[in-house]
Scaffold this motif. Structure first.
Motif, mmCIF file in Angstrom:
data_model
loop_
_atom_site.group_PDB
_atom_site.id
_atom_site.type_symbol
_atom_site.label_atom_id
_atom_site.label_comp_id
_atom_site.label_asym_id
_atom_site.label_seq_id
_atom_site.Cartn_x
_atom_site.Cartn_y
_atom_site.Cartn_z
ATOM 1 N N SER A 38 0.835 -1.207 0.000
ATOM 2 C CA SER A 38 0.000 0.000 0.000
ATOM 3 C C SER A 38 0.869 1.257 0.000
ATOM 4 C CB SER A 38 -0.940 0.006 1.206
ATOM 5 O OG SER A 38 -0.245 0.233 2.425
ATOM 6 N N ILE A 39 1.962 1.226 0.752
ATOM 7 C CA ILE A 39 2.870 2.376 0.781
ATOM 8 C C ILE A 39 3.549 2.549 -0.574
ATOM 9 C CG2 ILE A 39 4.989 3.284 1.811
ATOM 10 C CD1 ILE A 39 4.156 1.997 4.432
ATOM 11 N N MET A 40 3.970 1.425 -1.184
ATOM 12 C CA MET A 40 4.617 1.493 -2.491
ATOM 13 C C MET A 40 3.646 2.022 -3.557
ATOM 14 S SD MET A 40 7.720 0.603 -1.933
ATOM 15 C CE MET A 40 7.515 1.367 -0.320
ATOM 16 N N LEU A 41 2.384 1.593 -3.487
ATOM 17 C CA LEU A 41 1.381 2.090 -4.427
ATOM 18 C C LEU A 41 1.191 3.595 -4.289
ATOM 19 C CD1 LEU A 41 -1.437 -0.637 -4.296
ATOM 20 C CD2 LEU A 41 -0.235 0.139 -6.344
ATOM 21 N N LEU A 42 1.170 4.061 -3.064
ATOM 22 C CA LEU A 42 0.965 5.489 -2.836
ATOM 23 C C LEU A 42 2.163 6.301 -3.327
ATOM 24 C CD1 LEU A 42 -0.727 7.758 -1.842
ATOM 25 C CD2 LEU A 42 -0.044 7.249 0.510
ATOM 26 N N GLN A 60 -2.309 10.007 6.631
ATOM 27 C CA GLN A 60 -0.876 9.706 6.709
ATOM 28 C C GLN A 60 -0.250 10.309 7.963
ATOM 29 O OE1 GLN A 60 0.542 7.491 4.681
ATOM 30 N NE2 GLN A 60 -1.516 7.311 3.834
ATOM 31 N N GLU A 61 -0.724 11.465 8.364
ATOM 32 C CA GLU A 61 -0.230 12.069 9.606
ATOM 33 C C GLU A 61 -0.581 11.198 10.816
ATOM 34 O OE1 GLU A 61 -0.709 16.668 7.951
ATOM 35 O OE2 GLU A 61 -2.055 15.905 9.516
ATOM 36 N N TYR A 63 -0.960 7.946 10.744
ATOM 37 C CA TYR A 63 -0.064 6.794 10.696
ATOM 38 C C TYR A 63 1.348 7.160 11.165
ATOM 39 C CZ TYR A 63 -3.150 3.327 8.657
ATOM 40 O OH TYR A 63 -4.157 2.421 8.471
ATOM 41 N N ALA A 64 1.786 8.363 10.869
ATOM 42 C CA ALA A 64 3.098 8.800 11.359
ATOM 43 C C ALA A 64 3.128 8.803 12.889
ATOM 44 C CB ALA A 64 3.425 10.186 10.811
ATOM 45 N N ILE A 65 2.051 9.278 13.494
ATOM 46 C CA ILE A 65 1.953 9.276 14.959
ATOM 47 C C ILE A 65 1.909 7.845 15.486
ATOM 48 C CG2 ILE A 65 0.524 9.943 16.932
ATOM 49 C CD1 ILE A 65 -0.453 12.326 15.217
ATOM 50 N N VAL A 66 1.130 6.991 14.809
ATOM 51 C CA VAL A 66 1.026 5.582 15.207
ATOM 52 C C VAL A 66 2.398 4.929 15.221
ATOM 53 C CG1 VAL A 66 0.230 3.298 14.439
ATOM 54 C CG2 VAL A 66 -1.362 5.225 14.484
ATOM 55 N N PHE A 67 3.156 5.112 14.148
ATOM 56 C CA PHE A 67 4.465 4.458 14.055
ATOM 57 C C PHE A 67 5.459 5.018 15.057
ATOM 58 C CE2 PHE A 67 3.270 3.631 9.394
ATOM 59 C CZ PHE A 67 2.663 2.426 9.733
ATOM 60 N N LEU A 68 5.410 6.315 15.316
ATOM 61 C CA LEU A 68 6.299 6.889 16.328
ATOM 62 C C LEU A 68 6.007 6.306 17.704
ATOM 63 C CD1 LEU A 68 6.597 10.693 15.437
ATOM 64 C CD2 LEU A 68 8.357 8.933 15.254
ATOM 65 N N LEU A 69 4.734 6.180 18.039
ATOM 66 C CA LEU A 69 4.364 5.607 19.327
ATOM 67 C C LEU A 69 4.753 4.134 19.426
ATOM 68 C CD1 LEU A 69 0.786 7.145 19.784
ATOM 69 C CD2 LEU A 69 2.825 7.743 21.094
ATOM 70 N N ILE A 92 9.995 6.364 8.245
ATOM 71 C CA ILE A 92 10.579 7.285 7.266
ATOM 72 C C ILE A 92 9.663 7.475 6.068
ATOM 73 C CG2 ILE A 92 12.492 7.608 5.643
ATOM 74 C CD1 ILE A 92 14.258 6.128 7.725
ATOM 75 N N SER A 93 9.108 6.367 5.524
ATOM 76 C CA SER A 93 8.271 6.470 4.326
ATOM 77 C C SER A 93 6.998 7.266 4.605
ATOM 78 C CB SER A 93 7.922 5.072 3.798
ATOM 79 O OG SER A 93 7.185 4.332 4.755
ATOM 80 N N THR A 94 6.433 7.099 5.803
ATOM 81 C CA THR A 94 5.200 7.825 6.128
ATOM 82 C C THR A 94 5.460 9.319 6.283
ATOM 83 O OG1 THR A 94 4.366 5.852 7.250
ATOM 84 C CG2 THR A 94 3.220 7.923 7.679
ATOM 85 N N PHE A 95 6.545 9.683 6.971
ATOM 86 C CA PHE A 95 6.885 11.100 7.081
ATOM 87 C C PHE A 95 7.242 11.680 5.712
ATOM 88 C CE2 PHE A 95 7.105 10.444 11.628
ATOM 89 C CZ PHE A 95 6.737 11.688 12.124
ATOM 90 N N TYR A 96 7.863 10.882 4.857
ATOM 91 C CA TYR A 96 8.179 11.336 3.494
ATOM 92 C C TYR A 96 6.898 11.622 2.715
ATOM 93 C CZ TYR A 96 9.961 11.122 -1.312
ATOM 94 O OH TYR A 96 10.262 11.387 -2.618
ATOM 95 N N LEU A 97 5.889 10.753 2.856
ATOM 96 C CA LEU A 97 4.612 10.975 2.184
ATOM 97 C C LEU A 97 3.961 12.274 2.651
ATOM 98 C CD1 LEU A 97 3.176 7.341 2.297
ATOM 99 C CD2 LEU A 97 3.754 8.635 0.224
ATOM 100 N N VAL A 98 3.985 12.502 3.950
ATOM 101 C CA VAL A 98 3.406 13.736 4.488
ATOM 102 C C VAL A 98 4.155 14.951 3.954
ATOM 103 C CG1 VAL A 98 3.021 15.089 6.590
ATOM 104 C CG2 VAL A 98 2.539 12.625 6.580
ATOM 105 N N TRP A 99 5.466 14.866 3.912
ATOM 106 C CA TRP A 99 6.281 15.988 3.420
ATOM 107 C C TRP A 99 5.985 16.288 1.958
ATOM 108 C CZ3 TRP A 99 10.426 16.028 -0.218
ATOM 109 C CH2 TRP A 99 11.085 17.261 -0.295
ATOM 110 N N ILE A 100 5.884 15.238 1.124
ATOM 111 C CA ILE A 100 5.579 15.445 -0.294
ATOM 112 C C ILE A 100 4.249 16.168 -0.454
ATOM 113 C CG2 ILE A 100 4.948 14.293 -2.448
ATOM 114 C CD1 ILE A 100 6.940 12.137 -1.842
ATOM 115 N N MET A 101 3.237 15.704 0.265
ATOM 116 C CA MET A 101 1.894 16.265 0.087
ATOM 117 C C MET A 101 1.756 17.660 0.673
ATOM 118 S SD MET A 101 -0.755 13.045 0.481
ATOM 119 C CE MET A 101 0.075 12.107 1.750
ATOM 120 N N ARG A 102 2.494 17.949 1.722
ATOM 121 C CA ARG A 102 2.395 19.253 2.373
ATOM 122 C C ARG A 102 3.328 20.304 1.781
ATOM 123 N NH1 ARG A 102 -2.022 20.341 5.708
ATOM 124 N NH2 ARG A 102 -2.468 18.551 7.043
ATOM 125 N N CYS A 103 4.523 19.871 1.343
ATOM 126 C CA CYS A 103 5.577 20.854 1.067
ATOM 127 C C CYS A 103 6.228 20.773 -0.304
ATOM 128 C CB CYS A 103 6.692 20.726 2.125
ATOM 129 S SG CYS A 103 6.127 20.814 3.835
#
Length: 243
Positions: A38-42, A60-61, A63-69, A92-103
């Motif tokens: 699913s991450i690769m597809l996104l 995605q944000e 999920y980033a919190i989920v993985f950090l916890l 890393i991949s989840t934070f990268y996805l958030v960064w791409i979409m936000r910035c």
């Protein structure tokens, strides 16, 4: 704590702490691989189309919190090289996805903040935190963090489903991404049944969280499978509410 049912991506895979959590079977492996898919597809969708239309950054944000916890134990615990690599990849991949979409243009210029506005920080985070404290197996910070991550992941898909409902017609890569996310939860449910029949293992927090998450996908799966059979795009009319 030992005996956790936490997985590579949530609720019962090879990345869990503890001896029993490290057990592996084909259903668990399939669930983990579907989450990776699913991450690769996104990532493929964002780089191919240069667009994040239809993708909820807010999911995605979460999920980033989920993985950090859940994977904070990287800081003090080592299980295996595979374990550490996979945990790091999810973070890393989840934070990268958030960064791409936000910035990151041009993808960030296509992000629709007006539609993707479900307030998870108001409706989901507080509840997950409270349940994490009340239902933790042990009253320790790592256990509370892990338990909170299970509850939070169970509803992480809500902003994505709300966004899809507003779009009506959903492109294939987007629906495939959400379908893979739901598929991995189905395999985890089968894994839990298998483990219960095999050794009597049960962890109620993981079971209940996983069931809640799977139920949220049921309506989506109906229309997703129907679109695949007909060879058309996933189409959500005003009467076909997902959530």
């Amino acid at each position: 704590a030992t005996g956790r049912g936490a997985g590579a991506a949530g609720g019962g895979g090879p990345l869990a702490g503890g001896v029993r959590g490290a057990a592996m079977n084909i259903f668990r492996l399939c669930g983990d691989m579907l989450h990776v898919a699913s991450i690769m597809l996104l990532l493929y969708k964002l780089h191919k189309n240069k667009s994040c239309i239809g993708i909820s950054c807010r999911t995605q944000e979460i999920y980033a919190i989920v993985f950090l916890l859940r994977y904070a134990d990287l800081c003090w615990s080592f299980i295996s090289v595979y374990n550490s690599i996979m945990k790091s990849m999810f973070i890393i991949s989840t934070f990268y996805l958030v960064w791409i979409m936000r910035c990151q243009p041009p993808v960030a210029t296509t992000y629709d903040r007006e539609k993707d506005k479900f307030k998870y920080e108001l409706y989901l985070l507080p509840g997950a935190a409270v349940l994490g404290v009340l239902t933790a197996h042990e009253f320790t910070l790592p256990e509370i963090m892990w338990t909170s991550s299970i509850w939070l992941e169970s509803v992480a898909i809500v902003p994505q489903l709300v966004l899809l409902q507003q779009m009506r017609e959903v492109e294939n890569l987007t629906s495939d991404f959400v379908g893979a996310m739901g598929g991995y939860r189905v395999f985890y449910l089968v894994n839990w049944i298998y483990r219960y029949m095999d050794d009597g293992h049960i962890r109620w927090v993981g079971w209940i969280g996983g069931i809640v998450q799977t139920l949220l996908y049921l309506d989506f799966f109906y229309y997703y499978l129907r679109s695949k059979v007909s060879g058309s795009k996933l189409n959500l009319s005003s009467e076909q509410a997902i959530v």
